[in-house]
Design an enzyme around this catalytic site. Structure first.
Site, PDB file in Angstrom:
ATOM      1  N   TYR A  51       0.803  -1.216   0.000  1.00  0.00           N
ATOM      2  CA  TYR A  51       0.000   0.000   0.000  1.00  0.00           C
ATOM      3  C   TYR A  51       0.840   1.273   0.000  1.00  0.00           C
ATOM      4  CZ  TYR A  51      -4.279  -2.640   0.448  1.00  0.00           C
ATOM      5  OH  TYR A  51      -5.321  -3.492   0.206  1.00  0.00           O
ATOM      6  N   GLU A  52       2.035   1.217   0.545  1.00  0.00           N
ATOM      7  CA  GLU A  52       2.899   2.391   0.586  1.00  0.00           C
ATOM      8  C   GLU A  52       3.585   2.659  -0.756  1.00  0.00           C
ATOM      9  OE1 GLU A  52       3.493   4.683   3.041  1.00  0.00           O
ATOM     10  OE2 GLU A  52       2.069   3.738   4.394  1.00  0.00           O
TER      11      GLU A  52
END
Length: 183
Positions: A51-52
């Site tokens: 997600y980052e």
């Protein structure tokens, strides 16, 4: 002859930049996480990285967070002193992972907003990332994304197409990049 050599040089430079921006596969990021993180946190850290950075070691967000686990450069002079020296060193997956271990130990999962926001609550490992932008991605997302992300890419495409898919995209979104992902 000079024009021909110049063209070959441009093609060679383009190929290097595409490889430089290539995202890791789920098995590659899992292997890296297994190497550096305690087995009780490995899957959470794989999810956080997904997600980052979309598993792209060259990802940089507007705040300057860098690499797979989006580590801030100021950690190189603080928490991660002796591990990294500057933002450039955070592009190295091993360096970024080592620093992420230190950040996790010092700040816990709250250091990453994606975890704190609950993005990893229903993470099922690699199957959660199916349809994600892994691999070369020259021109379009992998899967069946031509124009809209209906179907296999209902997850997040954060940072994987030169910033054109930043944030979380569900439903419609840009299915093609600028022709190549230059990071």
């Amino acid at each position: 002859m000079l024009k021909k050599l110049s063209f070959i040089g441009c093609v060679a430079a383009l190929a290097v930049s595409c490889v430089k921006g290539q995202a890791l596969s789920c098995s590659q990021i899992t292997s890296l996480a297994d190497e550096y993180f305690n087995s009780t946190v490995t899957q959470n850290m794989v999810c956080i990285s997904y997600y980052e950075s979309s598993w792209n070691p060259q990802a940089v967000n507007p705040s300057g967070a860098t690499g797979l686990w989006q580590i801030m450069e100021d950690h190189c002079q603080g928490l991660c002193q002796g591990i990294c020296t500057d933002q450039q060193s955070l592009f190295d997956p091993d360096t970024n992972a080592k620093c992420a271990v230190v950040v996790l130990e010092a700040q816990g999962y709250d250091a990453w907003t994606t975890y704190d926001d609950g993005d990893c609550d229903n993470w099922n490992g690699c199957s959660s990332a199916s349809g994600s932008n892994t691999g070369t991605n020259s021109g379009s997302n992998s899967g069946s994304n031509s124009g809209s992300n209906s179907g296999s890419n209902s997850g997040s495409n954060s940072g994987s197409n030169s910033g054109s898919n930043s944030g979380s995209q569900t439903g419609t979104g840009s299915g093609s990049g600028s022709g190549s992902n230059n990071y």
